[in-house]
Write a protein that holds these residues in place. Structure first.
Motif: not given
Length: 291
Positions: A203-215
């Motif tokens: 839930f706080n993985d930087p790579a996942i959060l970055a992709i989430a932010g893009e969408h």
């Protein structure tokens, strides 16, 4: 979004999971999910909340025929006659007369003859039309091969732990090669937050959060979208109406091939749940009450 199983049965790709959902809140969670649009509920005899799942479906006001109900037989009820009786217990608790999916919860490697007999009971229930599809859970490729040597019906699903930190690519491939749908439990890596270092959860993985932010989406929505684009079924769990709705709202965007690759690259190869071969009757056996 629906998925067609290997026997032609159509199953909603997203279901509500109720693992570790206390009985006293299960009914409301299920009714909320159905009101949100879910048409697939996944439970298990060992979760001790089948009765409340059934009540939640009835409370929703949606006809039972529109809800895909999936449950699991626990290892204590393995064996041909025992598993037939396990089915009777489950449908009685759920308050239904048939199941859409019935699966074996674990392979029970130390007593695989009981696993075979249990699956043969599932085949009989399938033949009788009392279940519409059958499958397995937490089976590794060697377990599936051993099962196929002594049974007739290829499992429709194999429900396994699968999230970006533990994606089991070899199991995914083995399932696909046999026409078995991979169904992900803990699809958003919830197990990484309550069974380990909270600072390093999905839930706080930087790579996942970055992709989430893009969408403009949440980390959970990104992980669920990843699974769906891989062709998997997912059963995220929550008791919070906002999260139940969020987990269902994953159809208005698409991950790029590059983003899919990033998520696949996060695999740490560390299982959050127990090793399937560690499941024994001595250590994990429990009485499944009568209805």
């Amino acid at each position: 979004m629906n998925i067609t199983l290997n026997n032609g049965i159509v199953m909603p790709a997203i279901g509500l999971g109720v693992f570790q959902t206390p009985p006293e809140v299960t009914t409301d969670a299920v009714a909320t999910a159905v009101a949100t649009g879910y048409r697939h509920i996944d439970t298990a005899a060992a979760y001790a909340n089948e009765r409340e799942v059934g009540e939640g479906i009835r409370r929703s006001g949606v006809d039972r025929s529109e809800i895909f109900i999936e449950t699991k037989v626990w290892i204590s009820d393995y064996g041909y006659e025992q598993t037939l009786h396990a089915f009777e217990k489950s449908v009685a608790k759920l308050g239904v007369d048939y199941l859409d999916m019935l699966i074996l919860h674990q392979p029970l490697s130390t007593a695989f003859d009981k696993t075979i007999a249990a699956y043969q009971a599932l085949e009989q229930l399938l033949t009788e039309g009392r279940v519409r599809a059958i499958g397995v859970s937490n089976f590794m490729p060697n377990h599936v091969e051993a099962l196929r040597e002594q049974t007739q019906v290829v499992p429709a699903v194999n429900q396994i732990e699968l999230h970006p930190y533990f994606s089991q690519p070899e199991v995914q491939k083995a399932n696909k090669d046999l026409g078995i749908l991979t169904q992900a439990w803990s699809p958003i890596g919830g197990i990484t937050s309550y069974r380990g270092d909270h600072a390093r959860s999905t839930f706080n993985d930087p790579a996942i959060l970055a992709i989430a932010g893009e969408h403009g989406k949440s980390a959970a929505q990104v992980m669920l979208r990843w699974q769906l684009q891989l062709g998997h079924s997912v059963i995220p769990k929550s008791i919070r109406p906002d999260r139940i709705a969020e987990n269902f709202d994953v159809f208005g965007f698409e991950l790029s091939p590059e983003q899919m690759s990033v998520l696949a690259s996060l695999d740490k190869g560390v299982r959050g749940g127990p090793d399937p071969d560690s499941i024994t009757l001595e250590a994990f056996g429990r009485d499944i009450p009568e209805a």
